[in-house]
Design a protein around this motif. Structure first.
Motif, mmCIF file in Angstrom:
data_model
loop_
_atom_site.group_PDB
_atom_site.id
_atom_site.type_symbol
_atom_site.label_atom_id
_atom_site.label_comp_id
_atom_site.label_asym_id
_atom_site.label_seq_id
_atom_site.Cartn_x
_atom_site.Cartn_y
_atom_site.Cartn_z
ATOM 1 N N LEU A 80 42.361 35.099 26.169
ATOM 2 C CA LEU A 80 41.715 35.805 27.278
ATOM 3 C C LEU A 80 41.438 34.852 28.447
ATOM 4 O O LEU A 80 41.711 35.161 29.611
ATOM 5 N N THR A 127 35.939 38.612 34.280
ATOM 6 C CA THR A 127 35.968 38.231 32.866
ATOM 7 C C THR A 127 35.746 36.735 32.697
ATOM 8 O O THR A 127 34.959 36.297 31.854
ATOM 9 N N CYS A 153 43.250 35.089 32.051
ATOM 10 C CA CYS A 153 42.464 35.283 33.271
ATOM 11 C C CYS A 153 42.828 34.230 34.309
ATOM 12 O O CYS A 153 43.020 34.550 35.483
#
Lengths: 319, 306
Positions: free
Chosen positions: B282, B41, B286
């Motif tokens: 996000l 990601t 991560c």
């Protein structure tokens, strides 16, 4: 013990002096202009501007201003705000209850959530509870508080109309109705901060417990026939709480710092909000005082943490 | 470096003969699906940000400052693709701005973290290796710097110098290294007492050689863990500053100032809040997951403890 504390206090003094100097120097050397509020106004003639400058003491070189400021500071005088011309100490006293009502309560709630959750998470490692708690913790400390705050506002204030999104500091708690109102307006800021604190602390509690669980004394406790409950609560928990307690003490100043953002989102008129406004206004006495007081807070809580550590853990010798 | 020479490696049963630290770690990482997903990601986010100008021109057909006052507060739609994530108060394409914002936010995060790392490792090695007065001075300096709440220092400095992305990077890079120094210093303290250091000194290796060729490789693995967490923390700090209006200043988009901007219009266009906020979340998630996974892979004794 007394000697140790005294020694630490004596070491803290030069540190605080250096800090006060750094803060003042950064502010004084900055292109910040306390007169910027008048700067755009062409009706203010230069000689008036010069007079204002002199009345604020800004005509002197900054090292002299620093010495004056510092001498007043150690006598408990934090100076006067350039903007409101009222004593800085009064402004702080006025703002502090709002900050404490939100930040303080949030931190306490965070600790109260983190202790049991972290403990269960460690004891029942890899269980469903642990996995849920770990997931929430990771989400909790990866999400910026201003994002969580805005989301809550959008959901509960804008769409559902359940909660007010501007904090009313004039609210006085007199009866049940006003108390409920206070609860309603504090729920969102407290949730945002409390969950963030809880997320961080849960991980600490969990990892401390995990470090203690495989140790020999735990096996001894089990093999002498203690119930699991007693092993966990009065042996493992007690020992792993030592670093956790000091961490909680160390976290107090950081929580105040994090509150700047939360106060900004929910328009809570607290210390952080005052600081941000003072910075934009070029109100140097307010900025210097608030930042210096925060540094005092950090230094004191470092000391508190060290002393707590020594008190809680007899194996530590203070020298 | 053999696996037994470092204190950081667990006495795990060797799966293969003469497996090095990194190949062992890689072996464990390959089975850690969560960390792999996080790494993938993050890579996608980084690549998309780097390709921002290309994507803006060929896919979305919009520059990041191009306004369209007929399409203000445009809700997210697939047609045209420029409004994939909606349009802002000036009808600018949110998705294109998000990509460009990524360039800024990620640049600040990665570059400042490398600065932290350089300062942190350097001072930590010196402090831990030479000890004595040098260590006292460095430790005192760190204590003092840590006593000034860094967020205040950052707020004051950024207000005063109204920084662009580069200045902000340098400021953060010069301020956030204390944690790394403390870590490196502690590890160096422990390592310098070990036999292989004594051996190196006996054959006449210079101090800098011992520090960088013998001590550093032994702490390097865990430094990568700190690096991942550091980048996450910096991205959060940058976005908080920009949110307060003190970091990256518009018109240059950054995730923080896009969120700050959107917070003014949240009752009209909630999607403007969600996309930058979710992207920050996000990215940071991560990075933290990668840090966690790396530590588990490099030092399985610590698995699950963080």
């Amino acid at each position: 013990m007394g000697r140790y504390i005294l020694r630490r206090l004596l070491v803290a003094i030069p540190t605080l002096i250096v800090i006060s100097f750094i803060i003042y120097a950064v502010l004084a050397l900055s292109p910040i202009d306390p007169l910027s509020a008048f700067g755009a106004d062409p009706r203010v003639p230069p000689e008036v501007r010069e007079n204002i400058r002199r009345s604020l003491g800004l005509d002197q070189p900054w090292p002299i201003r620093y010495v004056k400021w510092f001498t007043a500071l150690i006598q408990g005088d934090l100076g006067y705000s350039f903007m409101s011309h009222s004593p800085v100490i009064g402004l702080i006293v006025q703002r502090l209850p709002n900050t404490l009502a939100v930040v303080g309560v949030a931190y306490v709630i965070g600790v109260l959530i983190a202790l049991p959750v972290g403990m269960i998470s460690a004891v029942k490692r890899y269980s469903l509870v642990d996995q849920v708690a770990t997931t929430f913790a990771f989400i909790g400390f990866s999400t910026p508080t201003f994002f969580t705050g805005l989301l809550l506002i959008i959901i509960f204030s804008v769409n559902l109309h359940w909660l007010p999104f501007i904090y009313n500091s004039n609210l006085k708690i007199e009866d049940l109705g006003s108390f409920l109102q206070q609860v309603k307006q504090s729920i969102m800021p407290i949730t945002v901060l409390g969950l963030f604190d809880a997320a961080v602390l849960t991980r600490y509690v969990r990892s401390e417990m995990l470090e203690h669980l495989p140790l020999d004394y735990v096996r001894t406790a089990r093999s002498k026939g203690l119930r699991e409950r007693a092993v966990i609560l009065s042996h493992v928990l007690r020992n792993s709480l030592i670093p956790v307690v000091t961490l909680i003490a160390l976290g107090v100043p950081a929580v105040f710092a994090g509150a700047i953002v939360t106060e900004q989102i929910f328009r809570v008129p607290g210390i952080g909000e005052m600081l941000v406004r003072a910075i934009f206004d070029g109100d140097i006495p307010v900025v210097a005082a608030v930042v210096f007081l925060f540094s005092v807070l950090v230094v004191s809580f470092n000391l508190v943490a060290d002393v707590l550590y020594a008190v809680l853990d007899p194996r530590i010798k203070y020298t | 470096m053999s696996a037994t020479a470092t204190p950081l490696i667990a006495m795990a049963p060797a799966r293969r003969a003469s497996a090095g630290l990194w190949s062992n770690a890689l072996y464990r990482l390959r089975r850690d699906r969560l960390t792999l997903a996080a790494a993938t990601t993050l890579t996608v986010l980084v690549v998309l940000s780097i390709l921002a100008p290309l994507l803006a021109e060929h896919v979305f057909d919009r520059s990041f400052e191009q306004q369209d006052l007929l399409k203000t507060y445009h809700p997210p739609t697939l047609d045209p693709p420029a409004y994939l994530l909606g349009g802002d108060e000036l009808g600018r394409s949110q998705v294109v701005r998000l990509l460009y914002g990524g360039q800024v936010s990620l640049f600040v995060g990665f570059v400042a973290a490398f600065m932290n790392l350089t300062i942190g490792i350097g001072l930590g090695l010196i402090s831990g290796y030479f000890r004595g007065p040098v260590d006292d001075v460095i430790t005192w300096f760190i204590t003092t710097l840590n006593s000034i709440p860094i967020i205040f220092l950052l707020i004051i400095i950024t207000t005063l110098f109204a920084p662009g992305a580069l200045t902000l990077t340098i400021i953060i890079g010069l301020l956030f290294w204390t944690g790394i120094t403390n870590f490196v210093r502690g590890q160096t303290f422990a390592l310098r007492e070990r036999e292989f250091i004594l051996a190196a000194r006996t054959i006449g290796a210079a101090s800098w050689r011992i520090m960088f060729r013998h001590v550093l490789p032994n702490i390097l693995p865990l430094i990568f863990v700190l690096l991942a967490i550091d980048i996450g923390t910096i991205i959060l700090a940058e976005s908080a500053l920009s949110y307060l209006g003190l970091g990256i200043v518009p018109p240059t988009p950054s995730w923080g100032n896009m969120l700050s901007n959107a917070s003014t219009y949240f009752s009209r266009a909630w999607w403007l809040v969600v996309s930058p906020g979710a992207t920050i979340f996000l990215t940071v998630l991560c990075l933290y997951l990668i840090g966690d996974g790396l530590r588990d892979a490099l030092d399985p004794r610590l698995k699950g403890a963080s």
